[in-house]
Design a protein around this motif. Sequence first.
Motif, PDB file in Angstrom:
ATOM      1  N   HIS A  10     -14.061   2.990  52.273  1.00  0.00           N
ATOM      2  CA  HIS A  10     -13.441   2.425  51.079  1.00  0.00           C
ATOM      3  C   HIS A  10     -14.420   2.492  49.912  1.00  0.00           C
ATOM      4  N   ALA A  11     -13.958   1.994  48.754  1.00  0.00           N
ATOM      5  CA  ALA A  11     -14.817   2.016  47.574  1.00  0.00           C
ATOM      6  C   ALA A  11     -14.724   0.705  46.807  1.00  0.00           C
ATOM      7  N   GLY A  12     -14.304  -0.338  47.499  1.00  0.00           N
ATOM      8  CA  GLY A  12     -14.264  -1.648  46.859  1.00  0.00           C
ATOM      9  C   GLY A  12     -13.095  -1.880  45.919  1.00  0.00           C
ATOM     10  N   CYS A  13     -12.196  -0.908  45.813  1.00  0.00           N
ATOM     11  CA  CYS A  13     -11.056  -1.042  44.898  1.00  0.00           C
ATOM     12  C   CYS A  13     -10.023  -2.016  45.478  1.00  0.00           C
ATOM     13  N   PRO A  14      -9.129  -2.532  44.631  1.00  0.00           N
ATOM     14  CA  PRO A  14      -8.116  -3.479  45.122  1.00  0.00           C
ATOM     15  C   PRO A  14      -7.254  -2.905  46.251  1.00  0.00           C
ATOM     16  N   ARG A  45     -23.060   8.976  52.689  1.00  0.00           N
ATOM     17  CA  ARG A  45     -22.090   9.166  53.765  1.00  0.00           C
ATOM     18  C   ARG A  45     -20.790   9.839  53.317  1.00  0.00           C
ATOM     19  N   ILE A  46     -20.734  10.217  52.031  1.00  0.00           N
ATOM     20  CA  ILE A  46     -19.537  10.907  51.538  1.00  0.00           C
ATOM     21  C   ILE A  46     -19.344  12.234  52.286  1.00  0.00           C
ATOM     22  N   GLY A  53     -12.405  15.006  57.227  1.00  0.00           N
ATOM     23  CA  GLY A  53     -11.118  15.319  56.613  1.00  0.00           C
ATOM     24  C   GLY A  53     -10.645  14.283  55.616  1.00  0.00           C
ATOM     25  N   VAL A  54     -11.502  13.322  55.300  1.00  0.00           N
ATOM     26  CA  VAL A  54     -11.132  12.281  54.337  1.00  0.00           C
ATOM     27  C   VAL A  54     -11.132  12.867  52.921  1.00  0.00           C
ATOM     28  N   LYS A  55     -10.037  12.667  52.192  1.00  0.00           N
ATOM     29  CA  LYS A  55      -9.924  13.188  50.836  1.00  0.00           C
ATOM     30  C   LYS A  55      -9.848  12.079  49.796  1.00  0.00           C
ATOM     31  N   SER A  56      -9.447  10.886  50.240  1.00  0.00           N
ATOM     32  CA  SER A  56      -9.348   9.762  49.319  1.00  0.00           C
ATOM     33  C   SER A  56      -9.621   8.481  50.091  1.00  0.00           C
ATOM     34  N   VAL A  57      -9.861   7.416  49.337  1.00  0.00           N
ATOM     35  CA  VAL A  57     -10.044   6.109  49.966  1.00  0.00           C
ATOM     36  C   VAL A  57      -8.933   5.181  49.498  1.00  0.00           C
ATOM     37  N   ILE A  69      -4.675   5.789  53.695  1.00  0.00           N
ATOM     38  CA  ILE A  69      -3.816   4.614  53.589  1.00  0.00           C
ATOM     39  C   ILE A  69      -3.568   4.321  52.108  1.00  0.00           C
ATOM     40  N   ASN A  70      -2.331   4.469  51.698  1.00  0.00           N
ATOM     41  CA  ASN A  70      -2.007   4.357  50.277  1.00  0.00           C
ATOM     42  C   ASN A  70      -2.988   5.209  49.486  1.00  0.00           C
ATOM     43  N   PHE A  71      -3.289   4.856  48.261  1.00  0.00           N
ATOM     44  CA  PHE A  71      -4.236   5.667  47.488  1.00  0.00           C
ATOM     45  C   PHE A  71      -5.019   4.787  46.536  1.00  0.00           C
ATOM     46  N   GLY A  72      -6.334   4.807  46.689  1.00  0.00           N
ATOM     47  CA  GLY A  72      -7.197   4.040  45.794  1.00  0.00           C
ATOM     48  C   GLY A  72      -7.944   4.963  44.855  1.00  0.00           C
ATOM     49  N   ALA A  73      -8.701   5.901  45.425  1.00  0.00           N
ATOM     50  CA  ALA A  73      -9.495   6.805  44.620  1.00  0.00           C
ATOM     51  C   ALA A  73      -9.751   8.096  45.383  1.00  0.00           C
ATOM     52  N   ASP A  74      -9.843   9.184  44.610  1.00  0.00           N
ATOM     53  CA  ASP A  74     -10.194  10.463  45.204  1.00  0.00           C
ATOM     54  C   ASP A  74     -11.681  10.461  45.536  1.00  0.00           C
ATOM     55  N   LEU A  75     -12.017  11.115  46.642  1.00  0.00           N
ATOM     56  CA  LEU A  75     -13.430  11.159  47.050  1.00  0.00           C
ATOM     57  C   LEU A  75     -14.298  11.796  45.957  1.00  0.00           C
ATOM     58  N   LYS A  76     -13.715  12.754  45.260  1.00  0.00           N
ATOM     59  CA  LYS A  76     -14.466  13.441  44.189  1.00  0.00           C
ATOM     60  C   LYS A  76     -14.951  12.435  43.142  1.00  0.00           C
ATOM     61  N   ALA A  77     -14.137  11.432  42.865  1.00  0.00           N
ATOM     62  CA  ALA A  77     -14.483  10.452  41.828  1.00  0.00           C
ATOM     63  C   ALA A  77     -15.666   9.596  42.226  1.00  0.00           C
TER      64      ALA A  77
END
Lengths: 80, 80
Positions: A10-14, A45-46, A53-57, A69-77
């Motif tokens: 995750h990235a701490g987003c809501p 760890r990105i 195969g993770v593309k988003s968090v 699971i749903n969409f918080g942020a793209d890994l690229k960001a």
Amino acid sequence: MNRSKAIFYHAGCPVCRQAEDNLAKALDSSRYDLEIVHLGENKTRIAEAEASGVKSVPALVLDGTPFHINFGADLKALKS
Amino acid sequence: MNRSKAIFYHAGCPVCRQAEDNLAKALDSSRYDLEIVHLGENKTRIAEAEASGVKSVPALVLDGTPFHINFGADLKALKS
């Protein structure tokens, strides 16, 4: 019984927090060894997440299989 | 202890099956009462899924909160 490995990225987003508090914590801890990784704070760890195969968090990797699971942020960001 | 309600909505697609076999079945059954609903075969429950905020399958609704897992099919595609 050996427990399977579960990694929640995750990235701490809501959206991430909601998935962590509900879905990740709903896993059967007798069968899954859950590790929670904040990719914003652990950028090293990105690459590992991408290799799984993770593309988003938020994303949950169960036995090496990625589930977004749903969409918080793209890994690229998270790389900048 | 009363178990929380978990509903896994799917449409029989490969992405759905992978999520069912891995993620849905990883839930702690001592805490979650899991129901599996095939929306392709139970179109009368599409409205219920939509009311919970489900937009695509596979999706897992935990205590009324929807979590979309990867992407198999849009709910709209199941109505025809």
